[in-house]
Design an enzyme around this catalytic site. Structure first.
Site, short mmCIF file in Angstrom:
data_model
loop_
_atom_site.label_atom_id
_atom_site.label_comp_id
_atom_site.label_asym_id
_atom_site.label_seq_id
_atom_site.Cartn_x
_atom_site.Cartn_y
_atom_site.Cartn_z
N ASP A 264 34.60 -14.41 -4.04
CA ASP A 264 34.40 -13.86 -2.71
C ASP A 264 33.50 -14.79 -1.87
O ASP A 264 32.46 -15.25 -2.34
CB ASP A 264 33.73 -12.48 -2.84
N GLU A 306 38.41 -17.28 -2.22
CA GLU A 306 38.59 -16.63 -0.92
C GLU A 306 38.00 -17.56 0.13
O GLU A 306 36.81 -17.57 0.39
CB GLU A 306 37.87 -15.26 -0.87
C1 GLC Z 1 34.80 -11.25 1.87
C2 GLC Z 1 35.45 -9.89 1.79
C3 GLC Z 1 34.97 -9.05 2.92
C4 GLC Z 1 33.47 -8.94 2.88
C5 GLC Z 1 32.80 -10.33 2.75
C6 GLC Z 1 31.35 -10.23 2.37
O1 GLC Z 1 35.16 -11.96 2.97
O2 GLC Z 1 36.84 -10.03 1.80
O3 GLC Z 1 35.58 -7.78 2.92
O4 GLC Z 1 33.01 -8.33 4.04
O5 GLC Z 1 33.41 -11.13 1.78
O6 GLC Z 1 31.20 -10.06 0.99
#
Ligand code: GLC
Length: 617
Positions: A264, A306
């Site tokens: 993440d 991500e």
């Molecule tokens: C990522 C997640 C998102 C979250 C962010 C902070 O981008 O997909 O939903 O707000 O991380 O952890």
């Protein structure tokens, strides 16, 4: 495990360790110059490898031998929130038959680790990396779920929120209490000078819902860095204790039977004053180290980055073929470009974007999707768009108006997300069905509009399934679930419009899937048909050759795929008008995979939002 099996597993660990230890030590020393901490990491890796259960070790071995196991064309993913889908881990387990029936063999369980209610950012503010939220069940329930999924041939993906912890995490609590050891795991400042310096160069993630990158803690009289919400404290990876402990948390997760670990917000994990604090070179050092940690302890586990960033920033997270980092990345730019194409009925930018992706090495696997649990940001190639006469600010405004249903003959009914009055920037929310116009058409009881909206929804899926990589559905999209407006009545959710498209799975829709005459069964059956065709054809594998083809029509896109003697063309009409596509390279006879008819597709009449999947015979 018998002594003999145990011994051979130990030997495997040694082999893997020997393969990577020099590079690992080199990178670790470059980052931390701390031999003791590196020795501790090695020792812990050994103990996690020992604790890993025999079934997972067997899977590791199989996957290590068949390195391309996740590249076959039959992977279909689904992401779901446990509470929305099944209530608990056990509830999800009870729904495995629905996943199987829907052809899903990769399930992303949205964040399930412990959080503080009301301060969780949808689960992305973790309080304890070893304990699930009570309402979902126990760690044993999670293990039972992953075991059951494995028995059914379903891989399990989980988030690893590595950039920050919740302010209620044990470390954060001790830091707040003034323990230096723990304060050094975050970014603490006793005056606003350095925070102010950072603010000069660091953009904002949530400009409206959580402006600024620091939070003042009155009881400690310090600022703490919080790039996301004020209750999400950024971890300081300059501290080797943070790196090591987070690796142990990662391995703990892997040992629960998680196959795919979603890193993440990974671009944010390294901070340097005077930079944007995004995608810094040391982020890549850490991801590379993490890849090696996993290849030594749990080689069956995949890393999914991500990286919601500009295209040129995304691809480096694959690392290189010799020194890989992530196994998989989200195809975020293609996703955003897809919605731009819907709004403009102009495929030129999309074609260019697909050409860029198609040229990348086949080792790189993208996750393709139409939308996820987050907002859609307009990260498009504005240099190119400007050549087409579309300038950034007015174009973004048009896109937002289109998806609000206010411009461009649109039936879409999304909502803005984090409108920034300074930059006039906003992102976007809505379920696929609602963005396609199904919700508005149903509301207006407009049959013609409904047909078009359903056709658009199905066509977008057909096009997404043609892309290189693994398609991921957001649970509920397969039955055309609409926006959930009820979030506005929930005080804990109302400020965050992403909840618009995070509604509860409507199981009553699933009950009607056999009835035929309703939106959900039409969308579901049509998608099932596409998924089955996809799984039956080798040309859909993610390592096939892929390219785009000229159609001499600005609204129709043609994509080609080829593997082992099989050639498939997909032709997609992104407009609500009938169009004519001239397929330059359509040489001879093709089978229409949806109808079984044979056609010569040189000049193809394209129905409004229609598409073809054609196989060369
Ligand atoms: C990522 C997640 C998102 C979250 C962010 C902070 O981008 O997909 O939903 O707000 O991380 O952890």
């Amino acid at each position: 495990m018998t002594r003999k099996v145990e011994k051979s597993m130990d030997r495997l660990f040694e082999e893997r360790w020997n393969r990577h230890k020099d590079e690992m030590r080199w990178l670790y020393m470059e980052l931390y110059d701390n031999g003791d901490m590196f020795a501790e990491l090695e020792e812990k890796m050994r103990s996690f490898a020992k604790e890993r259960n025999a079934t997972l070790k067997k899977l590791d071995k199989q996957r290590e031998t068949d390195k391309d196991w996740y590249k076959s064309g039959d992977m279909l993913g689904m992401m779901l929130y446990i509470d929305n889908f099944g209530g608990t881990f056990k509830g999800v387990q009870d729904k495995i038959s629905y996943l199987e029936k829907s052809g899903v063999n990769y399930v992303h369980l949205m964040p399930f680790l412990d959080v503080t209610e009301g301060k969780s950012d949808g689960g992305y503010a973790v309080k304890d990396f070893r304990k699930p939220q009570k309402r979902f069940g126990t760690i044993e329930d999670l293990q039972a779920l992953t075991t059951k999924c494995h028995e059914k041939g379903i891989c399990v993906c989980s988030d690893f929120v590595m950039n920050h912890t919740s302010e209620d995490h044990e470390w954060a609590k001790r830091a707040r209490a003034g323990e230096g050891e723990y304060m050094s795991r975050y970014f603490f400042y006793d005056n606003d000078y350095i925070p102010g310096e950072y603010e000069k160069t660091v953009p904002q993630v949530f400009p409206t819902t959580a402006p600024g990158n620091f939070t003042w803690l009155p009881e400690r009289k310090h600022y703490v860095m919080t790039s996301f919400y004020p209750y999400q404290w950024d971890l300081n990876y300059k501290n080797p204790r943070v790196f090591n402990e987070m690796m142990y948390n990662f391995l703990f997760l892997a040992n629960q039977g998680i196959d795919i670990v979603r890193l993440d917000a990974v671009p944010y994990i390294w901070k340097e004053l005077g930079t944007t604090c995004r995608n810094l070179p040391k982020v890549h050092t850490i991801v590379r180290l993490m890849r090696m940690v996993s290849e030594v302890v749990c080689p069956g586990v995949l890393l999914l980055g991500e990286v919601v960033m500009a295209p040129e920033k995304v691809v480096p997270y694959f690392g290189s073929v010799e020194k890989p980092e992530c196994h998989m990345l989200y195809n975020v730019t293609t996703m955003a470009t897809t919605w731009h194409t819907v709004a403009t009925r102009d495929v030129r930018l999309l074609k260019r974007q697909l050409d860029t992706i198609d040229e990348l090495p086949k080792d790189y696997v993208f996750l393709n999707y139409l939308r996820c649990h987050d907002d859609i940001g307009w990260g498009l190639d504005y240099g190119f768009l400007s050549q087409l006469g579309m300038e950034e600010v007015p174009h973004k405004n048009y896109l937002n108006d289109f998806f609000l249903g206010k411009a461009g003959k649109s039936n879409s009914c999304g909502e803005l997300y984090n409108y920034d009055p300074v930059t006039q920037d906003a992102r976007f929310c809505g379920t696929t069905a609602s963005l396609c116009g199904i919700e508005t058409a149903l509301l207006k009881k407009d049959k013609t509009a409904l047909k078009k909206a359903i056709d658009l929804d199905v066509m977008l899926h057909a096009y997404m399934f043609m892309q290189n990589g693994i398609p991921i559905l957001y649970s509920g999209d397969e039955v055309a679930q609409l926006n959930d407006h009820s979030y506005r009545e929930d005080p804990l959710k109302k400020e965050d419009s992403r909840y618009l498209h995070r509604g509860k799975m409507q199981w009553e829709k699933v009950e009607h899937l056999q009835d035929g005459d309703n939106v959900e069964s039409e969308v579901y059956q049509r998608l099932r048909k596409l998924e089955n065709i996809r799984k039956a054809h080798v040309a859909f594998c993610s390592d096939s050759a892929a390219w785009t083809v000229e159609t001499y029509d600005q609204s129709t896109l043609c994509m080609g795929r080829y593997k082992d003697g099989e050639k498939i063309l997909g032709v997609f009409n992104f407009s609500e008008e009938e169009r004519m596509a001239w397929i330059q390279e359509a040489d001879g006879l093709y089978e229409d995979l949806l109808t079984g008819k044979f056609i010569k597709p040189e000049g193809l009449t394209m129905q409004p939002y229609g598409f073809y999947w054609l196989k060369k015979i």
